[in-house]
Motif scaffolding. Structure first.
Motif, mmCIF file in Angstrom:
data_model
loop_
_atom_site.group_PDB
_atom_site.id
_atom_site.type_symbol
_atom_site.label_atom_id
_atom_site.label_comp_id
_atom_site.label_asym_id
_atom_site.label_seq_id
_atom_site.Cartn_x
_atom_site.Cartn_y
_atom_site.Cartn_z
ATOM 1 N N ASN A 154 -54.273 -19.983 6.336
ATOM 2 C CA ASN A 154 -55.358 -20.949 6.147
ATOM 3 C C ASN A 154 -56.305 -20.569 5.007
ATOM 4 O OD1 ASN A 154 -54.634 -22.695 8.367
ATOM 5 N ND2 ASN A 154 -55.348 -21.070 9.738
ATOM 6 N N THR A 155 -55.948 -19.574 4.213
ATOM 7 C CA THR A 155 -56.761 -19.217 3.056
ATOM 8 C C THR A 155 -56.829 -20.423 2.130
ATOM 9 O OG1 THR A 155 -56.056 -16.910 3.230
ATOM 10 C CG2 THR A 155 -57.014 -17.611 1.131
ATOM 11 N N ALA A 156 -58.038 -20.933 1.907
ATOM 12 C CA ALA A 156 -58.198 -22.201 1.187
ATOM 13 C C ALA A 156 -57.554 -22.187 -0.188
ATOM 14 C CB ALA A 156 -59.684 -22.530 1.067
ATOM 15 N N GLU A 157 -57.728 -21.087 -0.934
ATOM 16 C CA GLU A 157 -57.165 -21.009 -2.275
ATOM 17 C C GLU A 157 -55.643 -21.102 -2.258
ATOM 18 O OE1 GLU A 157 -60.682 -17.991 -2.338
ATOM 19 O OE2 GLU A 157 -59.292 -18.858 -0.870
ATOM 20 N N SER A 158 -55.026 -20.457 -1.285
ATOM 21 C CA SER A 158 -53.565 -20.453 -1.197
ATOM 22 C C SER A 158 -53.032 -21.809 -0.750
ATOM 23 C CB SER A 158 -53.099 -19.353 -0.239
ATOM 24 O OG SER A 158 -53.502 -18.080 -0.720
ATOM 25 N N VAL A 159 -53.715 -22.427 0.195
ATOM 26 C CA VAL A 159 -53.308 -23.767 0.639
ATOM 27 C C VAL A 159 -53.415 -24.750 -0.525
ATOM 28 C CG1 VAL A 159 -53.864 -25.677 2.195
ATOM 29 C CG2 VAL A 159 -53.959 -23.318 3.035
ATOM 30 N N ASN A 160 -54.495 -24.662 -1.296
ATOM 31 C CA ASN A 160 -54.667 -25.541 -2.452
ATOM 32 C C ASN A 160 -53.607 -25.289 -3.512
ATOM 33 O OD1 ASN A 160 -56.894 -26.839 -1.386
ATOM 34 N ND2 ASN A 160 -58.373 -25.476 -2.370
ATOM 35 N N ALA A 161 -53.203 -24.040 -3.672
ATOM 36 C CA ALA A 161 -52.169 -23.710 -4.657
ATOM 37 C C ALA A 161 -50.848 -24.366 -4.284
ATOM 38 C CB ALA A 161 -52.006 -22.197 -4.754
ATOM 39 N N ALA A 162 -50.505 -24.322 -3.007
ATOM 40 C CA ALA A 162 -49.268 -24.972 -2.553
ATOM 41 C C ALA A 162 -49.353 -26.484 -2.762
ATOM 42 C CB ALA A 162 -49.014 -24.648 -1.085
ATOM 43 N N LYS A 163 -50.525 -27.030 -2.537
ATOM 44 C CA LYS A 163 -50.739 -28.465 -2.744
ATOM 45 C C LYS A 163 -50.560 -28.833 -4.216
ATOM 46 C CE LYS A 163 -54.156 -32.125 -1.935
ATOM 47 N NZ LYS A 163 -55.528 -32.426 -1.466
ATOM 48 N N VAL A 164 -51.119 -28.026 -5.096
ATOM 49 C CA VAL A 164 -50.978 -28.260 -6.542
ATOM 50 C C VAL A 164 -49.511 -28.185 -6.950
ATOM 51 C CG1 VAL A 164 -51.430 -27.240 -8.817
ATOM 52 C CG2 VAL A 164 -53.305 -27.530 -7.177
ATOM 53 N N ALA A 165 -48.806 -27.231 -6.396
ATOM 54 C CA ALA A 165 -47.378 -27.097 -6.709
ATOM 55 C C ALA A 165 -46.619 -28.360 -6.328
ATOM 56 C CB ALA A 165 -46.802 -25.885 -5.977
ATOM 57 N N LYS A 166 -46.920 -28.906 -5.166
ATOM 58 C CA LYS A 166 -46.240 -30.131 -4.722
ATOM 59 C C LYS A 166 -46.621 -31.317 -5.609
ATOM 60 C CE LYS A 166 -43.742 -30.528 -2.236
ATOM 61 N NZ LYS A 166 -42.287 -30.323 -2.522
ATOM 62 N N GLU A 167 -47.854 -31.348 -6.076
ATOM 63 C CA GLU A 167 -48.296 -32.435 -6.960
ATOM 64 C C GLU A 167 -47.548 -32.412 -8.292
ATOM 65 O OE1 GLU A 167 -52.454 -31.685 -7.172
ATOM 66 O OE2 GLU A 167 -52.913 -32.716 -5.271
ATOM 67 N N HIS A 168 -47.009 -31.245 -8.644
ATOM 68 C CA HIS A 168 -46.221 -31.111 -9.867
ATOM 69 C C HIS A 168 -44.711 -31.165 -9.574
ATOM 70 C CE1 HIS A 168 -50.083 -29.788 -11.481
ATOM 71 N NE2 HIS A 168 -49.574 -29.902 -12.690
ATOM 72 N N SER A 169 -44.365 -31.608 -8.375
ATOM 73 C CA SER A 169 -42.968 -31.797 -7.960
ATOM 74 C C SER A 169 -42.180 -30.495 -7.855
ATOM 75 C CB SER A 169 -42.238 -32.748 -8.925
ATOM 76 O OG SER A 169 -42.886 -33.988 -8.980
ATOM 77 N N ALA A 170 -42.881 -29.361 -7.773
ATOM 78 C CA ALA A 170 -42.202 -28.077 -7.620
ATOM 79 C C ALA A 170 -41.733 -27.890 -6.181
ATOM 80 C CB ALA A 170 -43.143 -26.941 -8.017
ATOM 81 N N HIS A 171 -40.786 -27.026 -5.988
ATOM 82 C CA HIS A 171 -40.304 -26.664 -4.654
ATOM 83 C C HIS A 171 -41.194 -25.541 -4.118
ATOM 84 C CE1 HIS A 171 -36.569 -28.958 -5.351
ATOM 85 N NE2 HIS A 171 -36.722 -28.553 -6.595
ATOM 86 N N THR A 172 -41.536 -25.609 -2.856
ATOM 87 C CA THR A 172 -42.464 -24.621 -2.304
ATOM 88 C C THR A 172 -41.904 -23.912 -1.082
ATOM 89 O OG1 THR A 172 -43.548 -26.361 -1.003
ATOM 90 C CG2 THR A 172 -44.538 -25.803 -3.132
ATOM 91 N N ILE A 173 -42.161 -22.623 -1.034
ATOM 92 C CA ILE A 173 -41.853 -21.806 0.142
ATOM 93 C C ILE A 173 -43.153 -21.149 0.584
ATOM 94 C CG2 ILE A 173 -40.662 -19.758 1.013
ATOM 95 C CD1 ILE A 173 -38.403 -20.318 -0.947
ATOM 96 N N GLY A 174 -43.489 -21.292 1.846
ATOM 97 C CA GLY A 174 -44.681 -20.661 2.393
ATOM 98 C C GLY A 174 -44.312 -19.523 3.317
ATOM 99 N N LEU A 175 -45.057 -18.446 3.252
ATOM 100 C CA LEU A 175 -44.890 -17.317 4.169
ATOM 101 C C LEU A 175 -46.197 -17.064 4.879
ATOM 102 C CD1 LEU A 175 -43.137 -16.404 1.354
ATOM 103 C CD2 LEU A 175 -42.408 -14.687 3.006
ATOM 104 N N THR A 176 -46.126 -16.956 6.201
ATOM 105 C CA THR A 176 -47.322 -16.738 7.005
ATOM 106 C C THR A 176 -46.932 -16.143 8.348
ATOM 107 O OG1 THR A 176 -49.258 -17.811 8.007
ATOM 108 C CG2 THR A 176 -47.235 -19.102 7.886
ATOM 109 N N HIS A 177 -47.925 -15.633 9.048
ATOM 110 C CA HIS A 177 -47.707 -15.111 10.401
ATOM 111 C C HIS A 177 -48.150 -16.137 11.446
ATOM 112 C CE1 HIS A 177 -47.039 -12.092 13.411
ATOM 113 N NE2 HIS A 177 -48.311 -12.004 13.765
ATOM 114 N N ASN A 178 -48.615 -17.299 10.973
ATOM 115 C CA ASN A 178 -49.231 -18.298 11.852
ATOM 116 C C ASN A 178 -48.422 -19.594 11.848
ATOM 117 O OD1 ASN A 178 -50.923 -20.046 13.223
ATOM 118 N ND2 ASN A 178 -52.513 -20.074 11.643
#
Length: 322
Positions: A79-103
């Motif tokens: 839930n780190t805001a900066e990291s969540v926003n980064a993933a969002k930006v990646a999707k806005e640029h049509s990039a493929h995203t992989i998230g890693l978390t313990h939650n």
């Protein structure tokens, strides 16, 4: 979630294959990504690599980010805001995203095409911890896009590293207590390393010492030590040297020679002495930081105990607005 299947599936969805990998996180999670950055920069002939602290990725997004890009974002709580926003930006640029978390309920998951819920804690196998998973992901990227001649040797290393760590933790148990007693009243540490482990020298400084112990600390690349930082070497200043096995060991050995001649408060943690050379020479350097992370956790726990400063203690993080 299977690392091989995920990368092969992403690669098949691109037009030219995966052309770049962006590794994005904050703090300790960013540190976990450094070995993957080092690996790709060392081994890839075509795939481009970028390591970004999350807020910089958001505010200074690389212009080549596109539909053939893979963005790997890691956040322990998710839930780190900066990291969540980064993933969002990646999707806005049509990039493929992989998230890693313990939650499993993390906000990061909403912007991740694939989610790896990693293991955490003393009883977990390190191959299921974030640093190793991220390294495995980029190895699969390289193998899928360009081929990787040392692939089998790397897989063998993944299976061996947990056993090496467990023996290493026992090996340093008494030493870490001596270290803690000797340095409990120090207020400044310099941490040196090279190669894939430089990221962990940085991580031990900013997370284990500065964040968790409120001690002043700085990381120094062993190769850069002689280009300015060695001028502060004296008998009073503590240095911690993480010595790698592999191609950059010569850089660490050079620093060791100087430190032992002109310094006095020098703690040397040598991956070779801890048994990492049972992993093949061709790939051993990529496993040094995985070993160092676990070993240095024993060091920081011993220091925290003797200083009566629990590792969880914070004055700002999660307590004030920032």
């Amino acid at each position: 979630m299977n690392v091989v299947n995920v990368i092969n599936e992403i690669n098949s969805q691109t037009e030219q294959g995966i052309t770049e990998v962006y590794l994005v996180a904050c703090g300790g999670s960013l540190v976990d990504m450094y070995p993957a950055k080092y690996f790709l920069e060392s081994e890839a002939k075509k795939v481009v690599t970028g390591l970004y602290t999350a807020n910089e990725f958001v505010h200074a997004t690389p212009k080549r980010l596109n539909q053939d890009s893979l963005v790997i974002v890691c956040s322990h709580g998710g839930n780190t805001a900066e990291s969540v926003n980064a993933a969002k930006v990646a999707k806005e640029h049509s990039a493929h995203t992989i998230g890693l978390t313990h939650n499993k309920d993390a906000a990061l998951n909403e912007h991740s095409d694939y989610v790896f819920l990693y293991e955490w804690g003393e009883d977990s196998d390190v191959k299921n911890n974030p640093m190793a998973i991220i390294l495995q992901l980029v190895v699969e990227v390289l193998n899928a896009t360009e081929g990787y001649s040392d692939y089998e040797a790397f897989q063998s290393g993944i299976e061996k590293i947990n056993g090496i760590i467990k023996k290493g933790e026992q090996q340093v148990a008494d030493r870490t207590k001596e270290f803690a007693e000797k340095y409990k009243d120090e207020e400044l540490f310099y941490v040196l390393s090279s190669g894939a482990s430089y990221g962990h020298a940085y991580g031990f400084a900013i997370c284990s010492l500065m964040e968790m112990q409120w001690l002043n600390a700085a990381s120094i690349h062993s190769g850069e030590y002689f280009h300015g930082p060695f001028e502060v070497t004296d008998k009073e200043t503590p240095f911690i040297l993480l010595m790698n096995e592999g191609r950059t060991r010569a850089l660490d050995e050079r620093a060791k020679t100087f430190l032992l001649e002109y310094g006095e408060k020098v703690e040397i943690v040598d991956a070779k002495e801890l048994g990492i050379n049972t992993i093949a020479d061709e790939v051993v350097e990529f496993f040094n930081p995985i070993l160092f992370y676990s070993i240095m956790c024993v060091y920081r726990a011993a220091l925290a105990e003797v200083r009566n400063h629990p590792l969880e203690t914070r004055r700002y993080m999660g307590k004030v607005s920032y």
